[in-house]
Design an enzyme around this catalytic site. Structure first.
Site, short mmCIF file in Angstrom:
data_model
loop_
_atom_site.label_atom_id
_atom_site.label_comp_id
_atom_site.label_asym_id
_atom_site.label_seq_id
_atom_site.Cartn_x
_atom_site.Cartn_y
_atom_site.Cartn_z
N GLU A 275 79.86 17.40 69.47
CA GLU A 275 80.90 16.46 69.03
C GLU A 275 82.22 16.76 69.74
O GLU A 275 82.62 17.92 69.86
CB GLU A 275 81.10 16.57 67.51
CG GLU A 275 79.85 16.22 66.72
CD GLU A 275 80.11 16.11 65.22
OE1 GLU A 275 79.37 15.37 64.56
OE2 GLU A 275 81.04 16.77 64.71
N GLU A 288 82.52 20.50 67.48
CA GLU A 288 81.45 21.37 66.98
C GLU A 288 80.13 20.87 67.54
O GLU A 288 80.04 19.77 68.08
CB GLU A 288 81.41 21.36 65.45
CG GLU A 288 81.09 20.00 64.85
CD GLU A 288 80.73 20.09 63.37
OE1 GLU A 288 80.54 21.20 62.85
OE2 GLU A 288 80.62 19.01 62.75
N PHE A 348 85.47 3.53 45.81
CA PHE A 348 84.23 4.07 46.37
C PHE A 348 83.48 4.98 45.41
O PHE A 348 82.82 5.92 45.81
CB PHE A 348 84.50 4.80 47.70
CG PHE A 348 85.01 3.88 48.77
CD1 PHE A 348 84.13 3.20 49.59
CD2 PHE A 348 86.38 3.67 48.94
CE1 PHE A 348 84.60 2.33 50.56
CE2 PHE A 348 86.86 2.80 49.91
CZ PHE A 348 85.97 2.13 50.72
P1 ADP Z 1 82.82 18.67 59.79
O1 ADP Z 1 81.97 19.79 60.29
O2 ADP Z 1 83.34 18.91 58.41
O3 ADP Z 1 82.19 17.33 59.96
P2 ADP Z 1 84.37 18.29 62.24
O4 ADP Z 1 84.99 19.42 62.97
O5 ADP Z 1 83.13 17.71 62.82
O6 ADP Z 1 84.13 18.70 60.71
O7 ADP Z 1 85.45 17.14 62.08
C1 ADP Z 1 85.21 15.99 61.32
C2 ADP Z 1 86.27 14.95 61.59
O8 ADP Z 1 87.57 15.48 61.31
C3 ADP Z 1 86.36 14.49 63.02
O9 ADP Z 1 85.44 13.48 63.32
C4 ADP Z 1 87.80 14.00 63.09
O10 ADP Z 1 87.91 12.75 62.47
C5 ADP Z 1 88.54 14.99 62.23
N1 ADP Z 1 89.09 16.12 63.03
C6 ADP Z 1 88.55 17.35 63.20
N2 ADP Z 1 89.33 18.13 63.97
C7 ADP Z 1 90.40 17.39 64.32
C8 ADP Z 1 91.60 17.64 65.10
N3 ADP Z 1 91.84 18.81 65.69
N4 ADP Z 1 92.48 16.63 65.21
C9 ADP Z 1 92.27 15.42 64.61
N5 ADP Z 1 91.19 15.15 63.87
C10 ADP Z 1 90.26 16.10 63.70
#
Ligand code: ADP
Length: 661
Positions: A275, A288, A348
């Site tokens: 991602e 991640e 929701f």
């Molecule tokens: P999880 O493992 O909880 O799904 P992620 O790291 O994949 O967490 O992030 C989920 C969402 O959070 C991303 O799709 C984005 O919308 C937001 N996000 C995460 N990190 C950032 C960042 N550094 N800046 C802006 N948005 C972020």
């Protein structure tokens, strides 16, 4: 190839994995909890093993019980689906010890990628772009502020063990940073038993774009292009698409190549997803890696023509990929919408209960439906409220969007609340149509939640035309029964007054074998349809454009559902039109005197006491259902007269929690 695969999951994903197994001639084993005894995944499997009570911790998450089911049935491999045990290294290890294949990557990859701090470190070493911020865990508020200042506000505080959007906070100044750290740590400690939090740059208005990869045991690693998952609610994906309207071929290649480099760095084997978060200038940063099949994998399957589950099976069974990067197609456009049992109009809130009617849209080359329930099935409060996924496909984004809109209208669900109206509104939203999307779209466009006026704009002429056509068909039948007309091929006509809300229009309708000509003033609308009286779905073309409306006959009107909105339309003899006002009168329900539980669930806490004065917006109580805590707030200023339930109580829908003076 494996002879028998156990699927350690439930719902749509268990069914989807079984479909591929069955196509490949592999026997399937389902595991299920007591709540799922009559579930579709149990019915579909060749064998099924009951593994415990409804609570996931005592069933789908219980490694010992799943292992016992594997031993009992002699399955030679396990597919974990997503969620539950899919990213649990201990489970993968235990299977290996038992000589059973885990259909997923090795434990090293699961462990490293399961930790955001570790995976970020690894990404840096591998030369993958990461979000600014060194990624080390911060010990206290002072350190968090120091790191945040160095990075520059805004920043994001993130739990290292995080997942599902939990344990994340945005901070725009020192105070928010201190508070965000506390909250992220607290949430992470409760949800994951690990309170390590790190700080990174918060990317404003970003897009979430991820790369699907496939890697075999011989080191062949390819990327299957991207999926854009920017339409999110509270960091959880709602709509996904492939490809992304934002990427150019060079960025796509650069992201794909970095994903492959990262996968190689952990000797990845299986399907996986890297991602990225992408800023307005197409700078992309690693977020991640998910070491499993993703909910949104079908959009990739549609544009590449590959079955990801089949390739997970083949790789786990030791086969190598027979194609190279340049042989992976990217054809057409696919969009996925997640159908949840939740009520968008009530913040929701998750919904549960029996599916009195459940009929997903018909599948064809342009439409796929992955569903985990059947008519008569039960939506339980114990699991994730996602009930199905609709995947539309077209030559381009516009075609896929239009197909999705019609498919949402064709999805017929009664008995539980659902989010189809919300999804339809997103499909019709100008920002979605123009591709001007970001992870903040939902928060920006619906800042105080989703309301009836946010539903997709209705086409009143369509409602008038369909109600007139339906009425005409009923009139014809009545005439046939009473013997006023005979035979089949004839023209039926009538003049009526049609009322939609407060608007009334005089119509003349002529019905002639599958086509209705409706004259409205000077305009003539033509509806072509194969619809037959009594069918709940009225599919047709209005002046050449396809549509679908759900039609029900109520005591006084036709109830038409379109874009998730229900409209009662009256069709009357002109002389009966004076009764209109009387018939449409509605009395709103009075909620000023009491707080009712909006759903069945568990009363977690009550925030007020008897005699207390409260203000509109104050927290009154927390009700838990479907693993989600829902804060109930006061709609107005009032005084609490009596509290009728105590924390720990199981609540029925509309049960009184407290009364106001
Ligand atoms: P999880 O493992 O909880 O799904 P992620 O790291 O994949 O967490 O992030 C989920 C969402 O959070 C991303 O799709 C984005 O919308 C937001 N996000 C995460 N990190 C950032 C960042 N550094 N800046 C802006 N948005 C972020």
């Amino acid at each position: 190839m494996f002879k028998k695969i156990l699927i350690a999951n439930r719902g749509e994903i268990a069914c989807r994995i079984m479909r591929t197994a069955q196509r490949m001639g592999i026997k399937t084993v389902a595991v299920y909890s007591e709540a799922d005894a009559n579930a579709l995944h149990v019915e579909m499997a060749d064998e099924a093993v009951l593994i415990g009570p409804p609570s996931a911790a005592e069933s789908y998450l219980d490694i010992k019980k799943v292992l016992a089911a594997v031993a009992q049935t002699g399955a030679d491999a396990v597919h974990p689906g997503y969620g539950f045990l899919s990213e649990n290294a201990a489970f993968a290890k235990a299977l290996k010890k038992a000589g059973v294949a885990f259909i997923g990557p090795g434990t090293h990859a699961i462990t490293v990628m399961g930790d955001k701090i570790e995976s970020k470190k690894l990404a840096v070493t591998a030369g993958v772009n990461t979000v600014p911020g060194d990624g080390g865990a911060v010990k206290n508020a002072a350190e968090a502020v120091r790191v945040a200042k160095k990075i520059g506000y805004p920043v994001m505080l993130k739990a290292s063990a995080g997942g599902g959007g939990k344990g994340m906070r945005v901070a725009r100044n020192d105070d928010e940073c201190r508070e965000g750290l506390m909250r992220a740590q607290g949430e992470a400690a409760t949800a994951f038993g690990d309170d390590r939090v790190f700080v990174e740059k918060y990317i404003e208005n970003p897009r979430h774009i991820e790369i699907q990869i496939l890697a075999d045991g011989a080191g062949n690693t390819v990327y299957l292009h991207e999926r854009e998952c920017s339409i999110q609610r509270r960091h959880q994906k709602v709509i996904e698409e492939a490809p992304s309207a934002f990427l150019d071929p060079d960025t796509r290649r650069a992201m794909g190549e970095q994903a492959v480099v990262l996968a190689r760095a952990v000797k990845y084997q299986s399907a996986g997803t890297v991602e990225f978060i992408v800023d307005g200038n197409r700078n992309f940063y690693f977020l991640e890696m998910n070491t499993r099949l993703q909910v949104e994998h079908p959009v990739t399957e549609k544009i590449t023509g590959l079955d990801l589950v089949e390739w997970m099976f083949r790789i786990a069974a030791g086969e190598n990929l027979p194609f190279t990067q340049s042989q992976i197609p990217l054809q057409g456009w696919a969009i996925e919408a997640r159908i949840y049992a939740e009520n968008p109009l009530r913040n929701f809130l998750p919904s549960s209960g029996r599916l009195i009617r459940y009929s997903p849209p018909r599948q064809d080359d342009t439409l796929r439906v992955d569903t985990g329930v059947e008519e008569g099935g039960e939506i339980s409060i114990h699991y994730d409220p996602m009930i199905a996924k609709v995947i539309s496909y077209g030559a381009n984004r516009e075609e896929a969007t239009k197909r999705m809109s019609v498919a949402l209208d064709e999805f017929y669900i009664r008995g539980v609340a659902h989010n189809i109206g919300f999804l339809a509104a997103l499909m019709a939203h100008p920002r979605f149509i123009e591709g001007r999307i970001s992870t903040d779209l939902i928060a920006e466009e619906y800042p105080d939640g989703f309301h009836a006026q946010d539903l997709a704009p209705e086409n009143p002429k369509l409602l008038v035309a369909v109600a007139s056509a339906v009425h005409c068909a009923y009139q014809e039948r009545a005439a046939l029964i009473s013997g006023q007309i005979a035979g089949r091929t004839r023209v039926v006509a009538g003049d009526w007054v049609v009322m939609v809300g407060a608007e009334s229009s005089a119509v003349s309708v002529v019905m002639d074998e599958g086509s209705y000509r409706i004259t409205l003033g000077r305009e003539t609308l033509v509806v072509e349809t194969a619809w037959k009286l009594g069918e709940p779905l009225f599919r047709g073309h209005l002046d050449g454009t396809p549509f679908c409306l759900q039609v029900e006959r109520t005591a006084i009107a036709y109830r038409l559902t379109h874009g998730g909105a229900e409209t009662d339309v009256l069709v009357m003899h002109p002389r009966a039109a004076e009764l209109q006002a009387l018939m449409l009168e509605k009395t709103p329900t009075d909620t000023s005197k009491s707080l009712l539980s909006p759903m069945p669930g568990l009363l977690v806490s009550v925030a007020v006491s008897e005699g207390q004065d409260i203000k509109a917006g104050d927290e009154l109580a927390v009700v838990e259902a479907m693993k989600m805590e829902n804060v109930l707030r006061s709609e107005r200023d009032a005084t609490v007269a009596a509290i009728k339930a105590v924390p720990g109580d199981t609540l029925a829908v509309d049960q009184i929690i407290m009364e106001f003076e």
